[in-house]
Design an enzyme around this catalytic site. Sequence first.
Site, PDB file in Angstrom:
ATOM      1  N   GLN A   1      16.395  66.187 -19.292  1.00 20.16           N
ATOM      2  CA  GLN A   1      17.006  66.881 -18.596  1.00 20.16           C
ATOM      3  C   GLN A   1      17.044  65.909 -17.294  1.00 20.16           C
ATOM      4  O   GLN A   1      17.757  65.681 -16.276  1.00 20.16           O
ATOM      5  CB  GLN A   1      16.559  68.295 -18.245  1.00 20.16           C
TER       6      GLN A   1
ATOM      7  N   HIS B   1      -4.645  58.598 -26.206  1.00 18.72           N
ATOM      8  CA  HIS B   1      -2.592  58.365 -25.512  1.00 18.72           C
ATOM      9  C   HIS B   1      -2.166  59.763 -25.994  1.00 18.72           C
ATOM     10  O   HIS B   1      -1.514  60.727 -25.882  1.00 18.72           O
ATOM     11  CB  HIS B   1      -1.164  57.748 -25.776  1.00 18.72           C
TER      12      HIS B   1
ATOM     13  N   GLU C   1       3.586  46.156 -28.661  1.00 10.21           N
ATOM     14  CA  GLU C   1       3.496  46.558 -27.678  1.00 10.21           C
ATOM     15  C   GLU C   1       2.241  45.512 -26.476  1.00 10.21           C
ATOM     16  O   GLU C   1       2.379  45.492 -25.944  1.00 10.21           O
ATOM     17  CB  GLU C   1       3.113  48.034 -27.304  1.00 10.21           C
ATOM     18  N   HIS C   2       0.762  46.083 -27.092  1.00 10.64           N
ATOM     19  CA  HIS C   2      -0.207  45.813 -27.016  1.00 10.64           C
ATOM     20  C   HIS C   2      -0.864  44.505 -28.069  1.00 10.64           C
ATOM     21  O   HIS C   2      -1.486  45.131 -29.156  1.00 10.64           O
ATOM     22  CB  HIS C   2      -1.262  46.508 -26.083  1.00 10.64           C
TER      23      HIS C   2
ATOM     24  N   ASN D   1       8.431  60.307 -23.690  1.00 10.67           N
ATOM     25  CA  ASN D   1       8.511  60.878 -25.029  1.00 10.67           C
ATOM     26  C   ASN D   1       9.707  60.440 -25.880  1.00 10.67           C
ATOM     27  O   ASN D   1      10.938  59.747 -25.323  1.00 10.67           O
ATOM     28  CB  ASN D   1       8.295  62.836 -25.169  1.00 10.67           C
TER      29      ASN D   1
ATOM     30  N   ASP E   1      -3.528  48.513 -18.029  1.00  6.98           N
ATOM     31  CA  ASP E   1      -3.308  49.891 -18.015  1.00  6.98           C
ATOM     32  C   ASP E   1      -3.213  49.914 -16.218  1.00  6.98           C
ATOM     33  O   ASP E   1      -1.993  51.020 -15.387  1.00  6.98           O
ATOM     34  CB  ASP E   1      -3.875  51.346 -19.008  1.00  6.98           C
TER      35      ASP E   1
ATOM     36  N   GLN F   1      -6.637  53.347 -27.074  1.00  2.00           N
ATOM     37  CA  GLN F   1      -4.589  53.574 -27.401  1.00  2.00           C
ATOM     38  C   GLN F   1      -4.608  55.174 -27.953  1.00  2.00           C
ATOM     39  O   GLN F   1      -3.369  55.660 -28.263  1.00  2.00           O
ATOM     40  CB  GLN F   1      -4.254  52.991 -27.967  1.00  2.00           C
TER      41      GLN F   1
ATOM     42  N   GLU G   1      43.601  29.824 -27.577  1.00  2.90           N
ATOM     43  CA  GLU G   1      43.410  31.164 -27.453  1.00  2.90           C
ATOM     44  C   GLU G   1      44.813  32.591 -27.274  1.00  2.90           C
ATOM     45  O   GLU G   1      44.582  33.561 -27.598  1.00  2.90           O
ATOM     46  CB  GLU G   1      42.741  31.387 -26.830  1.00  2.90           C
TER      47      GLU G   1
ATOM     48  N   TYR H   1      11.367  57.584 -14.305  1.00  2.00           N
ATOM     49  CA  TYR H   1      10.174  58.731 -14.486  1.00  2.00           C
ATOM     50  C   TYR H   1       9.117  58.334 -15.655  1.00  2.00           C
ATOM     51  O   TYR H   1       8.510  56.589 -15.092  1.00  2.00           O
ATOM     52  CB  TYR H   1      11.363  58.796 -16.554  1.00  2.00           C
TER      53      TYR H   1
ATOM     54  N   HIS I   1      46.925  32.703 -18.973  1.00  4.63           N
ATOM     55  CA  HIS I   1      45.475  31.981 -18.259  1.00  4.63           C
ATOM     56  C   HIS I   1      46.237  31.038 -18.146  1.00  4.63           C
ATOM     57  O   HIS I   1      45.051  30.580 -16.350  1.00  4.63           O
ATOM     58  CB  HIS I   1      44.498  32.441 -19.799  1.00  4.63           C
TER      59      HIS I   1
END
Length: 438
Positions: free
Chosen positions: A196, A268, A334-335, A220, A368, A265, A422, A132, A427
Amino acid sequence: MLRLLDLRGRLDAGETLDYRAIVPRADFDVDHAVERVRPICAAVRHEGIEALARYSEQFDGVVPDSFRVPAAALAAAADRLDDELRAAFTVAIERRRAVSAAELGEKSVDVTLAAGAVVSQKMIPVERVGLYVPGGLAPLASSVIMNVVPAQLAGVSSIAVTSPPQKEFGGLPHPNILALCHILGIEEVYAVGGAQAIAMFAYGVPGLCPAVDLVTGPGNIYVVAAKRLLKGRIGIDSEAGTTEIAILADAAANPVHVAADLISQAEHDPAAASVLVTDSADLVARVETELERQVALTKHVERVRTALAGRQSGAVLVDDLDQGVAVVDAYAAEHLELHTADAEAVAARIRNAGAIFIGTWSPVSLGDYLAGSTHVLPTGGCACHSSGLNVKSFLKAVHLINYSREALAEVARHVEVFAAAEDLPAHGAAVTVRFEQR
């Protein structure tokens, strides 16, 4: 412009400080958004192209002639590229490819545990991925490189890219996004955005797009919510939210550079987070002065001012560098930029950050686009447990167990005892039966 949070002296006064709770952070209510996207994803699953058309009209204001972008449109976009932009794209691809190749490392490992007892680990690429690429306030063509290059280096055999259709480009994604797809050899490109698009990848749309195994890339809150809702049916890279930068600086930091990076930043998104952590009140004052000067000169003035003045942004005053390191580690940005003396040594002390930018000549904007590192990074404090998108994000680790009769016999009784403990006797029997005389 930045709200001030003063932590100086509070530890000495005996106060217990929860840095994760008190440092500025953006609101990101994914749970609420999940309920908004649930009917969208269900409609795409059951109605396919009809649902894509309805939501494309509703959210993007345009319905593409074809949701799959024709190969001719990809080639035309590449042909129209400005020469300087093409050169920048080329360098960015080369550097991201070089770092991705290094990330790949050993793809298989063999461990011999005893004679005839071998366990191997094989790294197998995910078969099909959907990538994406956002197209909202800023059409992030750079995200094409960050998604596609490591997927290709990992050996993914089927790669599809999607990005929202744009009115101004006749229902196609931004031309720079299409051009980069063409340069990178990606022929399966869709003009679908939002929740979607994630549903299209997760369920597949008959006659248009086969389902994928993994979806990666930023978006988003509704894209993130769809990824959360559909996780399990598909793998996801992360729930990356609105971008954020933290800058740890001392008195010697250049306020011009610090201010510029906070603004970069904030550009954005109005919800972007820009946080300065420093032990210098004088630096805060000088950065504020620079912010007023530089913000007035930037293109997206209102967007930047809203972000910098928001509750998610601010300046945090600390007692010393040690407390500053503790604060940014708790924030897990993040940064993270380091504008301090001996920034490399400070970087070695940091545990939690999506990416660390060392010194004044390593700004986030370099990462970036052209540093060679990834810019698809964990946000919202998730860097304490998650990594940025890299080659290994597209690989699965599979163990191959290869024991001889003698090697199994050596540990058979251990398996039987373990199984009995167990209360899973079948087994143990699955081992015992192999050595019974018939």
